[in-house]
Design a protein around this motif. Structure first.
Motif, PDB file in Angstrom:
ATOM      1  N   LYS A  98       0.826  -1.211   0.000  1.00 55.56           N
ATOM      2  CA  LYS A  98       0.000   0.000   0.000  1.00 55.56           C
ATOM      3  C   LYS A  98       0.859   1.261   0.000  1.00 55.56           C
ATOM      4  CE  LYS A  98      -3.799  -2.320   2.090  1.00 55.56           C
ATOM      5  NZ  LYS A  98      -4.488  -2.769   3.211  1.00 55.56           N
ATOM      6  N   VAL A  99       2.082   1.167  -0.565  1.00 54.79           N
ATOM      7  CA  VAL A  99       3.027   2.286  -0.504  1.00 54.79           C
ATOM      8  C   VAL A  99       2.460   3.549  -1.143  1.00 54.79           C
ATOM      9  CG1 VAL A  99       4.345   1.678  -2.577  1.00 54.79           C
ATOM     10  CG2 VAL A  99       5.463   2.917  -0.728  1.00 54.79           C
ATOM     11  N   GLY A 100       1.738   3.413  -2.246  1.00 53.80           N
ATOM     12  CA  GLY A 100       1.146   4.591  -2.888  1.00 53.80           C
ATOM     13  C   GLY A 100       0.130   5.279  -1.994  1.00 53.80           C
ATOM     14  N   GLU A 101      -0.737   4.502  -1.370  1.00 49.94           N
ATOM     15  CA  GLU A 101      -1.737   5.040  -0.448  1.00 49.94           C
ATOM     16  C   GLU A 101      -1.062   5.692   0.761  1.00 49.94           C
ATOM     17  OE1 GLU A 101      -4.742   2.080   0.612  1.00 49.94           O
ATOM     18  OE2 GLU A 101      -4.300   1.098  -1.306  1.00 49.94           O
ATOM     19  N   LEU A 102      -0.010   5.071   1.266  1.00 49.70           N
ATOM     20  CA  LEU A 102       0.705   5.623   2.419  1.00 49.70           C
ATOM     21  C   LEU A 102       1.310   6.993   2.073  1.00 49.70           C
ATOM     22  CD1 LEU A 102       2.472   2.381   3.656  1.00 49.70           C
ATOM     23  CD2 LEU A 102       0.696   3.640   4.891  1.00 49.70           C
ATOM     24  N   HIS A 103       1.923   7.092   0.880  1.00 45.72           N
ATOM     25  CA  HIS A 103       2.486   8.379   0.459  1.00 45.72           C
ATOM     26  C   HIS A 103       1.391   9.447   0.380  1.00 45.72           C
ATOM     27  CE1 HIS A 103       6.776   8.128  -0.600  1.00 45.72           C
ATOM     28  NE2 HIS A 103       6.557   6.839  -0.794  1.00 45.72           N
ATOM     29  N   LEU A 104       0.275   9.118  -0.241  1.00 46.65           N
ATOM     30  CA  LEU A 104      -0.817  10.072  -0.401  1.00 46.65           C
ATOM     31  C   LEU A 104      -1.373  10.506   0.957  1.00 46.65           C
ATOM     32  CD1 LEU A 104      -2.533  11.605  -2.423  1.00 46.65           C
ATOM     33  CD2 LEU A 104      -4.069   9.634  -2.518  1.00 46.65           C
ATOM     34  N   HIS A 105      -1.584   9.542   1.834  1.00 45.17           N
ATOM     35  CA  HIS A 105      -2.089   9.855   3.175  1.00 45.17           C
ATOM     36  C   HIS A 105      -1.113  10.777   3.921  1.00 45.17           C
ATOM     37  CE1 HIS A 105      -3.908   9.370   7.129  1.00 45.17           C
ATOM     38  NE2 HIS A 105      -2.713   9.038   7.578  1.00 45.17           N
ATOM     39  N   LEU A 106       0.194  10.478   3.815  1.00 46.66           N
ATOM     40  CA  LEU A 106       1.203  11.283   4.506  1.00 46.66           C
ATOM     41  C   LEU A 106       1.247  12.700   3.940  1.00 46.66           C
ATOM     42  CD1 LEU A 106       3.370  11.317   6.701  1.00 46.66           C
ATOM     43  CD2 LEU A 106       5.000  10.459   4.995  1.00 46.66           C
ATOM     44  N   LEU A 107       1.190  12.827   2.623  1.00 49.68           N
ATOM     45  CA  LEU A 107       1.167  14.157   1.999  1.00 49.68           C
ATOM     46  C   LEU A 107      -0.030  14.972   2.483  1.00 49.68           C
ATOM     47  CD1 LEU A 107       2.114  13.390  -1.706  1.00 49.68           C
ATOM     48  CD2 LEU A 107       3.308  14.967  -0.187  1.00 49.68           C
ATOM     49  N   ASN A 108      -1.197  14.353   2.498  1.00 47.57           N
ATOM     50  CA  ASN A 108      -2.414  15.043   2.944  1.00 47.57           C
ATOM     51  C   ASN A 108      -2.328  15.412   4.417  1.00 47.57           C
ATOM     52  OD1 ASN A 108      -3.566  14.949   0.396  1.00 47.57           O
ATOM     53  ND2 ASN A 108      -4.627  13.019   0.794  1.00 47.57           N
ATOM     54  N   TRP A 109      -1.861  14.492   5.246  1.00 43.20           N
ATOM     55  CA  TRP A 109      -1.750  14.748   6.679  1.00 43.20           C
ATOM     56  C   TRP A 109      -0.771  15.900   6.935  1.00 43.20           C
ATOM     57  CZ3 TRP A 109       2.247  14.658  10.208  1.00 43.20           C
ATOM     58  CH2 TRP A 109       1.884  14.760  11.549  1.00 43.20           C
ATOM     59  N   ALA A 110       0.372  15.884   6.255  1.00 41.53           N
ATOM     60  CA  ALA A 110       1.371  16.942   6.441  1.00 41.53           C
ATOM     61  C   ALA A 110       0.789  18.298   6.090  1.00 41.53           C
ATOM     62  CB  ALA A 110       2.604  16.657   5.590  1.00 41.53           C
ATOM     63  N   LYS A 111       0.032  18.351   5.002  1.00 41.50           N
ATOM     64  CA  LYS A 111      -0.587  19.614   4.581  1.00 41.50           C
ATOM     65  C   LYS A 111      -1.599  20.093   5.625  1.00 41.50           C
ATOM     66  CE  LYS A 111      -2.563  21.653   0.448  1.00 41.50           C
ATOM     67  NZ  LYS A 111      -3.023  21.425  -0.920  1.00 41.50           N
ATOM     68  N   GLU A 112      -2.415  19.172   6.130  1.00 40.89           N
ATOM     69  CA  GLU A 112      -3.402  19.513   7.162  1.00 40.89           C
ATOM     70  C   GLU A 112      -2.735  20.051   8.426  1.00 40.89           C
ATOM     71  OE1 GLU A 112      -5.574  15.920   7.883  1.00 40.89           O
ATOM     72  OE2 GLU A 112      -6.513  15.951   5.885  1.00 40.89           O
ATOM     73  N   GLN A 113      -1.537  19.543   8.746  1.00 36.29           N
ATOM     74  CA  GLN A 113      -0.819  19.967   9.949  1.00 36.29           C
ATOM     75  C   GLN A 113      -0.022  21.257   9.727  1.00 36.29           C
ATOM     76  OE1 GLN A 113      -1.413  18.234  12.813  1.00 36.29           O
ATOM     77  NE2 GLN A 113      -2.770  17.093  11.458  1.00 36.29           N
ATOM     78  N   GLY A 114      -0.012  21.761   8.501  1.00 35.11           N
ATOM     79  CA  GLY A 114       0.693  23.001   8.204  1.00 35.11           C
ATOM     80  C   GLY A 114       2.163  22.829   7.840  1.00 35.11           C
ATOM     81  N   TYR A 115       2.597  21.605   7.588  1.00 33.52           N
ATOM     82  CA  TYR A 115       3.979  21.377   7.186  1.00 33.52           C
ATOM     83  C   TYR A 115       4.141  21.650   5.693  1.00 33.52           C
ATOM     84  CZ  TYR A 115       4.582  18.899  11.625  1.00 33.52           C
ATOM     85  OH  TYR A 115       4.645  18.569  12.954  1.00 33.52           O
ATOM     86  N   LYS A 116       5.302  22.186   5.322  1.00 33.13           N
ATOM     87  CA  LYS A 116       5.618  22.401   3.908  1.00 33.13           C
ATOM     88  C   LYS A 116       6.731  21.453   3.511  1.00 33.13           C
ATOM     89  CE  LYS A 116       4.212  27.093   3.240  1.00 33.13           C
ATOM     90  NZ  LYS A 116       4.033  27.870   2.078  1.00 33.13           N
ATOM     91  N   ARG A 117       6.551  20.802   2.358  1.00 32.21           N
ATOM     92  CA  ARG A 117       7.569  19.877   1.866  1.00 32.21           C
ATOM     93  C   ARG A 117       8.857  20.616   1.548  1.00 32.21           C
ATOM     94  NH1 ARG A 117       5.483  16.392  -2.942  1.00 32.21           N
ATOM     95  NH2 ARG A 117       7.676  15.869  -2.897  1.00 32.21           N
ATOM     96  N   ASP A 118       9.957  19.936   1.744  1.00 34.10           N
ATOM     97  CA  ASP A 118      11.263  20.453   1.360  1.00 34.10           C
ATOM     98  C   ASP A 118      11.574  19.866  -0.023  1.00 34.10           C
ATOM     99  OD1 ASP A 118      13.909  21.058   0.900  1.00 34.10           O
ATOM    100  OD2 ASP A 118      14.627  20.361   2.847  1.00 34.10           O
ATOM    101  N   PRO A 119      11.429  20.669  -1.080  1.00 29.57           N
ATOM    102  CA  PRO A 119      11.586  20.126  -2.435  1.00 29.57           C
ATOM    103  C   PRO A 119      13.034  19.825  -2.820  1.00 29.57           C
ATOM    104  CG  PRO A 119      11.236  22.487  -2.532  1.00 29.57           C
ATOM    105  CD  PRO A 119      11.104  22.088  -1.083  1.00 29.57           C
ATOM    106  N   ASP A 120      13.983  20.209  -1.973  1.00 24.33           N
ATOM    107  CA  ASP A 120      15.398  20.008  -2.281  1.00 24.33           C
ATOM    108  C   ASP A 120      16.011  18.824  -1.544  1.00 24.33           C
ATOM    109  OD1 ASP A 120      15.395  22.275  -3.970  1.00 24.33           O
ATOM    110  OD2 ASP A 120      15.605  23.572  -2.212  1.00 24.33           O
ATOM    111  N   SER A 121      15.210  18.078  -0.789  1.00 26.84           N
ATOM    112  CA  SER A 121      15.716  16.933  -0.028  1.00 26.84           C
ATOM    113  C   SER A 121      15.036  15.654  -0.493  1.00 26.84           C
ATOM    114  CB  SER A 121      15.464  17.132   1.468  1.00 26.84           C
ATOM    115  OG  SER A 121      16.176  18.243   1.943  1.00 26.84           O
TER     116      SER A 121
END
Length: 145
Positions: A98-121
């Motif tokens: 379920k790696v694809g679902e896990l990535h999507l869930h993590l991306l959504n959760w991070a956004k909801e928590q106000g975290y911004k992705r680091d596009p350079d890491s």
């Protein structure tokens, strides 16, 4: 969950279309595992680092597949790389199928928590056998400080 974590690894570098990573990364991992005895201080935990996809036009990316080592390596086997990654990450763990679902869930959760992705890491995955041929993946999505 948010963590600050450092990874040290020795591995092989691959590249290709992002759409083919699900096929190409395991192939490179098999190559690496056939040479694992060459890597000193291995923890035997498999790891992959992925270049983040910047946008829809970004079709080709690179990745590393390796093993975590528990100290800095001075002599790296021929054709391999020593990499250190130290960052803040949001993380989750679950069934590798379920790696694809896990990535999507993590991306959504991070956004909801106000975290911004680091596009350079690198996006990091570690792989953990849990018996009977099953495996879990832990995903580390880098975030800005």
């Amino acid at each position: 969950m948010m963590v600050k974590k450092e990874f040290k690894l020795v591995g092989l570098k691959g590249s290709g279309e992002f759409a083919n990573f699900g096929y190409e990364v395991p192939l490179l991992a098999k190559q690496l595992l056939s040479r694992e005895k060459e890597i000193f201080h291995s923890t035997e935990t498999e790891i992959s680092l992925f270049e983040p996809k910047r946008d829809e036009e970004h079709l080709i990316g690179h990745f590393y597949t390796g093993v975590i080592v528990n100290e800095k390596i001075k002599e790296v086997p021929s054709g391999m790389y020593y990499i250190e990654a130290n960052n803040r990450y949001v993380t989750t763990r679950g069934d590798i199928s379920k790696v694809g679902e896990l990535h999507l869930h993590l991306l959504n959760w991070a956004k909801e928590q106000g975290y911004k992705r680091d596009p350079d890491s690198y996006i990091i995955e570690t792989y953990h056998p849990i018996g009977n041929g099953a495996e879990e993946v832990q995903i580390y999505l880098p975030i800005q400080a």
